[in-house]
Design a protein around this motif. Structure first.
Motif: not given
Length: 183
Positions: A69, A73, A99, A102-107, A109, A111
């Motif tokens: 990132t 990014t 999970r 994803a909170r720390e790196f919201p941009d 994926v 899942d």
């Protein structure tokens, strides 16, 4: 058509810094980048962004995510792929839940990842990190090589790890080193 593949080892992690100082596992699970590592990313950004790049593939280990990132990014699409994660032999090679990532790196994926996505047998009675069997690791390296060859992108950047790259290309890159590679 020949692919252009660049391998980049993550920048220095807090685990790398502690290991260099003491020579023992400091039990820093899923280690983050050290202050030097953050500076290495900053120094490498312009060079990395000058690479031909249709896609960036990084492992879900935090030090690789921070490197990817920090370098790409806003410049190239970043995809999370666990196949080329580090050979699990130390605490820093144990990951975190998709999970939490994803909170720390919201941009990014996450899942598509299993939970856990890292080598996760039951720990021994001392709570030690259980090393990934070498034959399983070699199988992952071979599978990743084939996976890369099958990718449709013409220019790929892979953000990864020292031991994995050592088994892939025959040497351990320096932190944040960029290597052009042909599989």
């Amino acid at each position: 058509m020949a692919k252009t593949i660049h391998l980049i080892r993550h920048a220095q992690s807090t685990f790398n810094a502690a290991w260099e100082e003491a020579g023992t596992d400091p039990f820093l699970y899923d280690a983050r980048l050290s202050p030097l590592g953050l500076a290495q990313v900053e120094q490498a950004r312009a060079t990395a962004r000058a690479l031909p790049c249709d896609a960036v593939f990084t492992t879900p280990l935090t030090r690789a995510l921070q490197t990817a990132t920090g370098l790409f990014t806003g410049h190239a699409p970043i995809h999370v792929e666990p196949l080329h994660r580090e050979w699990q032999e130390h605490s820093c090679d144990v990951g975190r839940s998709p999970r939490l990532l994803a909170r720390e790196f919201p941009d990014l994926v996450f899942d598509h990842l299993n939970d856990p996505w890292w080598h996760h047998p039951d720990a021994d009675d001392k709570g030690s990190v259980i090393q990934e069997p070498l034959d399983a690791f070699h199988g992952r390296v071979a599978a990743f090589r084939q996976w890369l060859k099958a990718r449709p992108e013409a220019a790929i950047v892979v953000i990864g790890h020292g031991a994995f790259f050592s088994h892939l290309i025959g040497r351990i890159p320096a932190n944040c080193e960029i290597i052009a590679w042909q599989p």
